[in-house]
Design an enzyme around this catalytic site. Structure first.
Site, PDB file in Angstrom:
ATOM      1  N   GLU A   8     -60.452  -0.506  31.523  1.00 10.99           N
ATOM      2  CA  GLU A   8     -61.607  -0.817  30.676  1.00 10.99           C
ATOM      3  C   GLU A   8     -61.923  -2.299  30.861  1.00 10.99           C
ATOM      4  OE1 GLU A   8     -63.250  -1.981  26.456  1.00 10.99           O
ATOM      5  OE2 GLU A   8     -61.358  -2.563  27.355  1.00 10.99           O
ATOM      6  N   ASP A  35     -56.760  -1.137  27.820  1.00 12.51           N
ATOM      7  CA  ASP A  35     -57.709  -1.973  27.096  1.00 12.51           C
ATOM      8  C   ASP A  35     -57.737  -3.383  27.684  1.00 12.51           C
ATOM      9  OD1 ASP A  35     -59.366  -1.985  24.500  1.00 12.51           O
ATOM     10  OD2 ASP A  35     -58.114  -3.773  24.234  1.00 12.51           O
TER      11      ASP A  35
END
Length: 603
Positions: free
Chosen positions: A374, A345
Site C-alpha cells: 500500500e 501498510d
C-alpha cells in the site's frame, strides 16, 4: 597489449537478453504454470553455425534443466520453459559453435557450386567426425551437433514465481467488528464466494490502545464505548501477535481462515508497523522508538493528518536487528495460523533492505505467501518495492478519472509490467474521491467496471456497493462517520452487488481480463468515452466506458487491423446480453451516464 590469459577471450556474443530487470539486479515476475519466453541476440564473427540453449532450475535445486533455443533470423534467438512451482528460479543462456554443422554447410555450398575437387575438405571432415574416410555422399547425410567454444552469460538471471492469486483476483475489504466479529464474517463467506471474491482483506485485528484513543470522526478524545482505530495497535492484552478480544478468539480466527479456504477465499491480514502508546514493545523495547531530545515520543503524522494514537518504530535503532527479527516473527506467526496474503501498510516509509530481507526470509519457508504494497508515493519507490519482493501494489488508479489520466497511468504501469503488478482498489477506508462524492451511482458503476477490466486484480471496500459518498468535510477524502473510528451495522445487500457478481463472472470466464500486458487502447474521438481491447489465447474482449456520470455520450470505437481480428465480427455485450455487428475500423458507441459495454468478440 593482448590480455594475459591461458585461453583466448570468447568470440560468441550474447546480448540484449529479455526478460531482465535492472541488468539482472532484480528478478522478473511470473505465475505458476506460465511459459517463460527468453529472447537474446547471439552472434559470432565469421560464418559458423551456432547453437544455444536455456539452462534453468528452481533455486532450491542443483540440477539444471535444458531447453534448446531456436533462431528467429538476424541473430535473434528465443527459447521457453514452464515454471511448475512457486519461489525463486534461476536461468542462463549457453551458446556454442557447431563445428560439424558448419563444415557440412560449407561442403554443401561447394557441391552446389559445382566444385568436384574436395579431397582436402573430406579429410578435414574425417578428422572432425572421427572416421577413417568420407565420401561426399556420406558427408551430406551427416548431422551436426557438437558444442565447441561454449559461452555462457556472465551472471545468472532470476525469476520469482507466485501463485495465480498474485496476478489475478478480486478483493473485498471489511472491518470484522462491523459484521459481528470473526463468527459474523464466517457467516457471510459463502455469499462473498458467490459474488466472486477471491480475497477478504481485514484491517488490523489486534488489541487497540486506550491511551490517546481516537473518537468518532477522528475526534481527539474518545467517548465511552468508542472502539478506536484498528491501526492503533497494542494494549495490555497484547501486540501484533494478539487478537482483539472484541472480535473473538484465536480459535475463532483459525476457524475463519479454514472456512474461507473451504469456499475458495483467502483471508488477507493488514501488516502495519506501528504501535499505540499501550503496545507491550514500548515497555519491553524502548530502544525501538524514536524520542525527541526532551524524551517525549513522536506520534505519527502525514500532514494534514495527525495520528496521536500511533507511534512509529525507529529503524535506525541500535538494536535494528532485534527489531527486524521481531517484525519477521509477527508475519511468521500469522503464516503459521494459515494466512498467506498480507496487505502491508505504508511500506514506502520503511527501509527497502528490510523488505527485501523479510520477504525473502518468509519465502524461504513459504514461497506461496503474497505481499501487497500500500504505497501511494513516487514511482521510484513504488517500483523498487515491487522489485524487492512485493507481489502487488496499490496504484494511483483511485484518483485517475479522466481519459487522459487513465491513458497516462496505464502506459506507465505497462512499462513496469515485467516486475510490477497493480491492484486497482476503487475506494479505501481513507480515500473517498471527489468523483465518487459527486457522481452518484453512475460514478460507482463506471469506476467498478474500469477497476475490474483494466487490472487483473482489483478491490472494493465495503460500503462501495451501497454508494457511500458522504465526506467528513468539503474538499476532503475522509468518510463522514468513518468506519475507522466506529462500528457499523453492515449487511451484504448493496444494490451494486449484482454488477459486482456479473463482472467477477466475466473476469473468470475470459482469460483476456486475467492479464495486464495485453491492453490496447482504442480511439473514440471523445474525451468522455474510453475504450480498450484485451486479447489472450483466442479470447478477445472490448470494453467501452462513459466516464461522465452526469450525461450520456455518443461516439465510436476504432478497432485497428493490428489486433488481428477478422474484417467483420460479432460482439456480445456480457453485461446486457445484446449482440452487435462490429468490424475493423469505426464502430458506433452510445452510453448513458457512467454506463459500460463489456463486449466479447465472437470468433
Amino acid at each position: 597489449m593482448a590480455p594475459k590469459t591461458k585461453t583466448a577471450p570468447p568470440r560468441i556474443q550474447i546480448q540484449d537478453v529479455w526478460p531482465i530487470v535492472d541488468c539482472g539486479r532484480y528478478p522478473s515476475k511470473r505465475t505458476l504454470g506460465d511459459t517463460v519466453d527468453v529472447w537474446a541476440t547471439i552472434f559470432k564473427d565469421g560464418h559458423d553455425v551456432l547453437g544455444a540453449s536455456l539452462r534453468y532450475r528452481p533455486a532450491s535445486e542443483r540440477r539444471w534443466r535444458d531447453a534448446r533455443m531456436r533462431t528467429l533470423g538476424n541473430d535473434r534467438w528465443v527459447g521457453s520453459f514452464e515454471v511448475d512451482r512457486c519461489g525463486r528460479w534461476l536461468y542462463t543462456i549457453d551458446a556454442w559453435s557447431d563445428r560439424e554443422a558448419t563444415w557440412i554447410g560449407e561442403l554443401r555450398r561447394k557441391v552446389e557450386a559445382g566444385q568436384d575437387e574436395l579431397s582436402g575438405e573430406l579429410s578435414e571432415g574425417a578428422v572432425l567426425f572421427g572416421v577413417e574416410s568420407l565420401t561426399v555422399e556420406q558427408a551430406l547425410e551427416l548431422e551436426g551437433g557438437d558444442r565447441s567454444d561454449v559461452t555462457s552469460l556472465a551472471n545468472l538471471l532470476a525469476l520469482d514465481v507466485d501463485r495465480e492469486l498474485a496476478r489475478f483476483g478480486s478483493w473485498y475489504e471489511l472491518f470484522p467488528r462491523s459484521w459481528g466479529g470473526f463468527i459474523g464474517v464466517a457467516e457471510i463467506l459463502p455469499k462473498l464466494a458467490e459474488l466472486g471474491f477471491d480475497v477478504v482483506y481485514l484491517p488490523p485485528i489486534h488489541p487497540i490502545g486506550v491511551t490517546n484513543r481516537k473518537g468518532r470522526n477522528n475526534a481527539l478524545r474518545a467517548k465511552k464505548g468508542d472502539p478506536g482505530s484498528p491501526w492503533a495497535i497494542g494494549s495490555a492484552e497484547g501486540g501484533h501477535d494478539a487478537i482483539n478480544p472484541e472480535l473473538g478468539t484465536i480459535e475463532d480466527f483459525d476457524r475463519l481462515v479454514a472456512q474461507a479456504r473451504e469456499v475458495g477465499i483467502e483471508i488477507a491480514l493488514d501488516f502495519a508497523i506501528q504501535c499505540s502508546p499501550d503496545h507491550p514493545w514500548l515497555a519491553e523495547h524502548p530502544e525501538w522508538f524514536h524520542r525527541r531530545p526532551d524524551g517525549t515520543l513522536k506520534f505519527a503524522e502525514n500532514p494534514p493528518k495527525r495520528y496521536q494514537d500511533i507511534y512509529n518504530v525507529n529503524f535506525e535503532s541500535e538494536d535494528w536487528r532485534g527489531l527486524w527479527d521481531a517484525l519477521r516473527d509477527v508475519v511468521q506467526h500469522w503464516v503459521d495460523h494459515g494466512v498467506r496474503v498480507f496487505r502491508v501498510d505504508n511500506p514506502h516509509t520503511k527501509p527497502v533492505p528490510f523488505w527485501e530481507w523479510l520477504i525473502a526470509d518468509v519465502h524461504s519457508r513459504e514461497p506461496d505467501v503474497i505481499f501487497l504494497s500500500e504505497a501511494f508515493t513516487r514511482p521510484a519507490m513504488m517500483t523498487t518495492l515491487a522489485k524487492a519482493g512485493f507481489a502487488q501494489s496499490y496504484t494511483y488508479f483511485t484518483w485517475k478519472n479522466t481519459k487522459w489520466e487513465l491513458f497516462e497511468l496505464m502506459h506507465q504501469i505497462l512499462g513496469w509490467a515485467e516486475f510490477y503488478r497493480p491492484n486497482f482498489f476503487a475506494n479505501t477506508p481513507d480515500i473517498l474521491t471527489e468523483y465518487l462524492q459527486r457522481g452518484g451511482r453512475p460514478a460507482f458503476e463506471a469506476r467498478l467496471v474500469l477497476a475490474a477490466t483494466l487490472s487483473p486484480t482489483y478491490g472494493i471496500y465495503s460500503g462501495f456497493e451501497h454508494f457511500e459518498n458522504a465526506p467528513a468535510f468539503e474538499g476532503g477524502e475522509e468518510y463522514l462517520d468513518s468506519e475507522k473510528y466506529e462500528t457499523k451495522a453492515r449487511r451484504l445487500d448493496g444494490p451494486l452487488l449484482p454488477l459486482v457478481r456479473r463482472l467477477n463472472e466475466i473476469r473468470r470466464e475470459n482469460p483476456a481480463l486475467q492479464r495486464l500486458p495485453n491492453l490496447t487502447f482504442l480511439e473514440t474521438e471523445s474525451d468522455n468515452l474510453i475504450a480498450y481491447a484485451k486479447l489472450e489465447r483466442g479470447n478477445a474482449v472490448v470494453v467501452c466506458v462513459n466516464l461522465d456520470p452526469f450525461a450520456g455520450h455518443e461516439g465510436i470505437a476504432i478497432v485497428p487491423a493490428s489486433l488481428g481480428l477478422p474484417p467483420a465480427f460479432g460482439v456480445r455485450d456480457l453485461l446486457s446480453g445484446e449482440t452487435h455487428a462490429w468490424r475493423i475500423g469505426r464502430n458506433y458507441v452510445g452510453l448513458g451516464p457512467g454506463k459500460s459495454h463489456v463486449l466479447r468478440v465472437e470468433l
